[in-house]
Scaffold this motif. Structure first.
Motif, PDB file in Angstrom:
ATOM      1  N   MET A   1       0.850  -1.200   0.000  1.00 53.33           N
ATOM      2  CA  MET A   1       0.000   0.000   0.000  1.00 53.33           C
ATOM      3  C   MET A   1       0.883   1.246   0.000  1.00 53.33           C
ATOM      4  O   MET A   1       1.855   1.328   0.737  1.00 53.33           O
ATOM      5  CB  MET A   1      -0.898   0.000   1.244  1.00 53.33           C
ATOM      6  CG  MET A   1      -1.740   1.259   1.379  1.00 53.33           C
ATOM      7  SD  MET A   1      -2.802   1.266   2.847  1.00 53.33           S
ATOM      8  CE  MET A   1      -4.178   0.305   2.252  1.00 53.33           C
ATOM      9  N   ASN A   2       0.524   2.240  -0.864  1.00 49.65           N
ATOM     10  CA  ASN A   2       1.309   3.476  -0.867  1.00 49.65           C
ATOM     11  C   ASN A   2       0.798   4.432   0.204  1.00 49.65           C
ATOM     12  O   ASN A   2      -0.283   4.245   0.775  1.00 49.65           O
ATOM     13  CB  ASN A   2       1.313   4.129  -2.263  1.00 49.65           C
ATOM     14  CG  ASN A   2      -0.073   4.588  -2.690  1.00 49.65           C
ATOM     15  OD1 ASN A   2      -0.822   5.176  -1.916  1.00 49.65           O
ATOM     16  ND2 ASN A   2      -0.435   4.306  -3.939  1.00 49.65           N
ATOM     17  N   TRP A   3       1.588   5.479   0.484  1.00 49.54           N
ATOM     18  CA  TRP A   3       1.271   6.392   1.576  1.00 49.54           C
ATOM     19  C   TRP A   3      -0.037   7.147   1.346  1.00 49.54           C
ATOM     20  O   TRP A   3      -0.827   7.332   2.276  1.00 49.54           O
ATOM     21  CB  TRP A   3       2.424   7.374   1.777  1.00 49.54           C
ATOM     22  CG  TRP A   3       3.571   6.766   2.509  1.00 49.54           C
ATOM     23  CD1 TRP A   3       4.702   6.229   1.980  1.00 49.54           C
ATOM     24  CD2 TRP A   3       3.669   6.608   3.936  1.00 49.54           C
ATOM     25  NE1 TRP A   3       5.514   5.742   2.969  1.00 49.54           N
ATOM     26  CE2 TRP A   3       4.918   5.966   4.182  1.00 49.54           C
ATOM     27  CE3 TRP A   3       2.858   6.935   5.003  1.00 49.54           C
ATOM     28  CZ2 TRP A   3       5.342   5.647   5.464  1.00 49.54           C
ATOM     29  CZ3 TRP A   3       3.268   6.632   6.288  1.00 49.54           C
ATOM     30  CH2 TRP A   3       4.507   5.985   6.508  1.00 49.54           C
ATOM     31  N   ARG A   4      -0.270   7.602   0.116  1.00 46.97           N
ATOM     32  CA  ARG A   4      -1.477   8.371  -0.177  1.00 46.97           C
ATOM     33  C   ARG A   4      -2.735   7.560   0.115  1.00 46.97           C
ATOM     34  O   ARG A   4      -3.686   8.053   0.727  1.00 46.97           O
ATOM     35  CB  ARG A   4      -1.475   8.845  -1.635  1.00 46.97           C
ATOM     36  CG  ARG A   4      -0.496   9.967  -1.899  1.00 46.97           C
ATOM     37  CD  ARG A   4      -1.017  11.294  -1.340  1.00 46.97           C
ATOM     38  NE  ARG A   4       0.092  12.231  -1.141  1.00 46.97           N
ATOM     39  CZ  ARG A   4       0.364  12.851  -0.020  1.00 46.97           C
ATOM     40  NH1 ARG A   4      -0.352  12.627   1.051  1.00 46.97           N
ATOM     41  NH2 ARG A   4       1.356  13.701   0.076  1.00 46.97           N
ATOM     42  N   SER A  50       5.500  -1.523   5.950  1.00 44.67           N
ATOM     43  CA  SER A  50       6.793  -2.187   6.181  1.00 44.67           C
ATOM     44  C   SER A  50       7.646  -1.484   7.238  1.00 44.67           C
ATOM     45  O   SER A  50       8.761  -1.897   7.535  1.00 44.67           O
ATOM     46  CB  SER A  50       7.576  -2.280   4.863  1.00 44.67           C
ATOM     47  OG  SER A  50       7.863  -0.989   4.363  1.00 44.67           O
ATOM     48  N   ILE A  51       7.122  -0.405   7.828  1.00 50.59           N
ATOM     49  CA  ILE A  51       7.872   0.354   8.845  1.00 50.59           C
ATOM     50  C   ILE A  51       8.051  -0.496  10.107  1.00 50.59           C
ATOM     51  O   ILE A  51       7.146  -1.207  10.527  1.00 50.59           O
ATOM     52  CB  ILE A  51       7.170   1.685   9.160  1.00 50.59           C
ATOM     53  CG1 ILE A  51       7.631   2.738   8.149  1.00 50.59           C
ATOM     54  CG2 ILE A  51       7.447   2.176  10.572  1.00 50.59           C
ATOM     55  CD1 ILE A  51       7.222   4.140   8.459  1.00 50.59           C
ATOM     56  N   THR A  52       9.247  -0.401  10.699  1.00 51.03           N
ATOM     57  CA  THR A  52       9.562  -1.154  11.920  1.00 51.03           C
ATOM     58  C   THR A  52       9.684  -0.190  13.102  1.00 51.03           C
ATOM     59  O   THR A  52       9.716   1.034  12.924  1.00 51.03           O
ATOM     60  CB  THR A  52      10.888  -1.907  11.761  1.00 51.03           C
ATOM     61  OG1 THR A  52      11.945  -0.930  11.599  1.00 51.03           O
ATOM     62  CG2 THR A  52      10.867  -2.849  10.554  1.00 51.03           C
ATOM     63  N   LEU A  53       9.801  -0.755  14.296  1.00 51.69           N
ATOM     64  CA  LEU A  53      10.006   0.052  15.501  1.00 51.69           C
ATOM     65  C   LEU A  53      11.300   0.862  15.378  1.00 51.69           C
ATOM     66  O   LEU A  53      11.349   2.033  15.757  1.00 51.69           O
ATOM     67  CB  LEU A  53      10.063  -0.856  16.734  1.00 51.69           C
ATOM     68  CG  LEU A  53      10.371  -0.184  18.076  1.00 51.69           C
ATOM     69  CD1 LEU A  53       9.327   0.866  18.430  1.00 51.69           C
ATOM     70  CD2 LEU A  53      10.471  -1.226  19.190  1.00 51.69           C
TER      71      LEU A  53
END
Length: 299
Positions: A1-4, A50-53
């Protein structure tokens, strides 16, 4: 999924599921936009799912380096946590990377307040010979007399004024409604504006129920209220940097100093938690300390 797509879905969730006001949705969206901007600065682009801590901790460091104060960082962090809670609920992610993210330590800053004398001076400085004079006086009387947020003032409706029983109904954060008592000075100023001045205004369609209007017959903006207050402060030579919120703080402070019950003040301000209202007990302690120093015979 893209940010927008992720941000658009998050906005829909805040509006439909959480019933937040447009201002709150905009604030949350700005927080996620900052995270998106950070992701764009990375050599390897990061998608929201996909962002991690570790990425989020680096983002908080990045925000800190931009010079943001801890309270602003904490607000952004709150927005990020809400965003990943939404992502988790929608099964876009399996684990919440923000769950173990710690908030920066915040020192609670006591808000600026005005003395009763300063408020009187500002109201007295209004030029009542001008067409907007009666309206501006009513604005200040209602801000101070009811402790409203500026958005609550600009959205105040004629149909929500119950002046005969000395109450008004306001819509606060999260579209929550509450009844607020209104005193004699504010009622008098409101009646003069509504019955003697507003009646001569050509009102735009759709704005008929709004209490405060500009000369074009549309509701006032938040920025306009800021400008009115800034100009009045300059007129009386007030050195403090103040805003419409200063009147809300002054309303609460003067009530607590006068011995008002904290729960009653919480109800009038529309605070969800009593801990938010408790900041005024600190102001009260300073007031009491100053009173003892000034008047106690051993001081």
């Amino acid at each position: 999924m893209n940010w927008r797509a992720a941000i658009k879905g998050f906005q829909a969730y805040l509006k439909l599921e959480k019933s937040l006001s447009p201002n709150s949705i905009e604030a949350y969206s700005r927080d996620i936009e900052k995270l998106y901007q950070y992701s764009e600065t990375q050599t390897i682009k990061i998608n929201p799912e996909s962002i991690t801590l570790a990425d989020l901790r680096l983002f908080i460091n990045w925000v800190n380096e931009l010079g943001m104060i801890p309270s602003s960082q904490a607000r952004i962090l709150s927005g990020i946590k809400a965003f990943y809670k939404y992502m988790l609920m929608e099964d876009i992610i399996k684990d919440d990377p923000s769950e173990l993210l710690e908030s920066p330590k915040i020192q609670r800053k006591l808000p600026d307040t005005l003395s009763y004398e300063d408020i009187n001076k500002m109201i007295s400085a209004i030029d009542l010979s001008r067409p907007d004079g009666a309206r501006n006086k009513a604005i200040l009387e209602v801000l101070y007399g009811c402790g409203l947020r500026v958005s609550e003032l600009t959205e105040l409706k004629l149909s929500n004024l119950y002046l005969d029983i000395e109450f008004i109904k306001v819509t606060g954060k999260g579209s929550k409604e509450r009844l607020v008592p209104i005193g004699g000075a504010a009622i008098k100023a409101l009646k003069i504006w509504i019955e003697q001045v507003r009646v001569h205004t050509a009102i735009k369609k759709g704005e008929e129920d709004m209490v405060f209007l500009n000369r074009r017959g549309t509701r006032l903006s938040r920025i306009y209220i800021f400008m009115v207050i800034k100009q009045l402060a300059e007129t009386i030579g007030l050195k403090k940097t103040i805003s419409p919120h200063t009147f809300r703080h002054s309303f609460a402070t003067h009530l607590v100093e006068g011995g008002a019950d904290l729960r009653a003040v919480q109800e009038m301000l529309g605070h969800e938690s009593i801990t938010t209202t408790e900041i005024y007990t600190h102001l009260d302690r300073e007031f009491l300390k100053g009173t003892i120093i000034q008047f106690h015979p051993r001081n």
